[in-house]
Motif scaffolding. Sequence first.
Motif, mmCIF file in Angstrom:
data_model
loop_
_atom_site.group_PDB
_atom_site.id
_atom_site.type_symbol
_atom_site.label_atom_id
_atom_site.label_comp_id
_atom_site.label_asym_id
_atom_site.label_seq_id
_atom_site.Cartn_x
_atom_site.Cartn_y
_atom_site.Cartn_z
ATOM 1 N N THR A 103 56.476 -6.205 -38.808
ATOM 2 C CA THR A 103 56.533 -7.469 -38.775
ATOM 3 C C THR A 103 56.300 -7.901 -40.081
ATOM 4 O OG1 THR A 103 54.416 -8.097 -38.123
ATOM 5 C CG2 THR A 103 55.747 -7.989 -36.510
ATOM 6 N N TYR A 106 59.506 -7.141 -42.305
ATOM 7 C CA TYR A 106 60.526 -8.085 -41.762
ATOM 8 C C TYR A 106 60.179 -9.379 -42.703
ATOM 9 C CZ TYR A 106 63.272 -11.116 -38.778
ATOM 10 O OH TYR A 106 64.322 -11.922 -38.228
ATOM 11 N N SER A 144 66.450 -5.057 -33.232
ATOM 12 C CA SER A 144 65.440 -5.249 -31.946
ATOM 13 C C SER A 144 64.953 -3.773 -31.343
ATOM 14 C CB SER A 144 66.291 -5.937 -30.899
ATOM 15 O OG SER A 144 65.578 -5.901 -29.686
ATOM 16 N N PHE A 147 61.831 -2.419 -32.767
ATOM 17 C CA PHE A 147 60.346 -3.051 -32.181
ATOM 18 C C PHE A 147 60.323 -2.513 -30.899
ATOM 19 C CE2 PHE A 147 61.091 -6.209 -35.882
ATOM 20 C CZ PHE A 147 59.876 -5.884 -36.192
ATOM 21 N N HIS A 148 61.318 -2.428 -30.167
ATOM 22 C CA HIS A 148 61.380 -2.037 -28.419
ATOM 23 C C HIS A 148 60.819 -0.589 -28.539
ATOM 24 C CE1 HIS A 148 64.083 -0.537 -25.088
ATOM 25 N NE2 HIS A 148 62.834 -0.310 -24.858
ATOM 26 N N LEU A 192 59.018 -9.135 -25.335
ATOM 27 C CA LEU A 192 59.802 -8.724 -26.487
ATOM 28 C C LEU A 192 60.460 -10.125 -27.260
ATOM 29 C CD1 LEU A 192 60.271 -6.654 -28.614
ATOM 30 C CD2 LEU A 192 62.505 -6.117 -27.363
ATOM 31 N N LEU A 193 61.105 -10.723 -26.471
ATOM 32 C CA LEU A 193 61.675 -12.101 -26.734
ATOM 33 C C LEU A 193 60.581 -13.184 -27.280
ATOM 34 C CD1 LEU A 193 64.450 -12.600 -24.219
ATOM 35 C CD2 LEU A 193 64.588 -11.823 -26.667
ATOM 36 N N TRP A 196 59.370 -11.632 -30.696
ATOM 37 C CA TRP A 196 60.377 -11.759 -31.727
ATOM 38 C C TRP A 196 60.361 -13.349 -32.067
ATOM 39 C CZ3 TRP A 196 63.742 -8.690 -34.119
ATOM 40 C CH2 TRP A 196 64.992 -9.407 -34.992
ATOM 41 N N MET A 199 57.499 -14.311 -34.234
ATOM 42 C CA MET A 199 57.492 -13.648 -35.726
ATOM 43 C C MET A 199 58.773 -14.449 -36.577
ATOM 44 S SD MET A 199 58.896 -9.841 -36.791
ATOM 45 C CE MET A 199 60.430 -10.137 -35.986
ATOM 46 N N HIS A 200 59.948 -14.586 -36.021
ATOM 47 C CA HIS A 200 61.064 -15.101 -36.759
ATOM 48 C C HIS A 200 60.664 -16.399 -36.929
ATOM 49 C CE1 HIS A 200 65.080 -15.353 -37.858
ATOM 50 N NE2 HIS A 200 65.228 -16.554 -37.036
#
Length: 249
Positions: A103, A106, A144, A147-148, A192-193, A196, A199-200
């Motif tokens: 992360t 990213y 994705s 990270f998965h 996970l979503l 994400w 983080m995003h």
Amino acid sequence: MPTDDDATPPLTLRERRRAAATREILDAARRQVTEKGPEGLSLRGIARDLRMSVQSLYHYFPSRDALVTGLITATYDDLADAVRTAIDTAPDGDVVTRVLAGTEGYRRWAITHPEEFQLLYGTPLRGYAAPPDGPTTQAVRRISAIFHEELFGGFTPEQLAAADTARLSPELGSHLAAMADGTLPPPATSLLLSLWGHMHGLVVLEVFGHTTFIGADHQAELFRMSMRHMLEDAHRRIAGPTGQGQRSP
């Protein structure tokens, strides 16, 4: 055991020249985006920088949309490489430590490539539509998948299916199952979503200048603290109180 017949044949001279020219065009397009922002992307400008005609440019990219698709795909791949490198070069540690490093990779890429980040996640380019399930979609899935793999790779399918999440409606559960195409059960996909999105969202706020009041010296620390809390919580929700399923340090 592979044989000589299984080997990929080497590229011809013509193919190598085409690949080199394609890279040059995409590099010129990325320079334009870096210098002028996504809205400054111009086929004429790229052709002028490379001392070629616009008509010659069309031999490599048949349309503006094809060039934009190639540029976005290459940019997503660059971001995915940064995430992968951050994870692979992280100090040895548990799953949370490795994913946390990803992360941060990213975030670092985004704040050091703000114009390219805006190409990916800012205002859509006027008149452009990415091809459905085309190379840009595949490039996003690569990020994705990293990270998965890192976050959930140490758990069994049964543990992922029993993750402690809010109850999903049947409709949402079916949608998440279809979206993951059988690679993750719905509870793990929802986790996970959520990760994400968190983080995003933090990165978007920083890149677009909405968190300057925090101070440049403190944003990285706050990001790290927030992501660590989120990742530790997600891991507990899957592993349970005994921590079963965690990878060995």
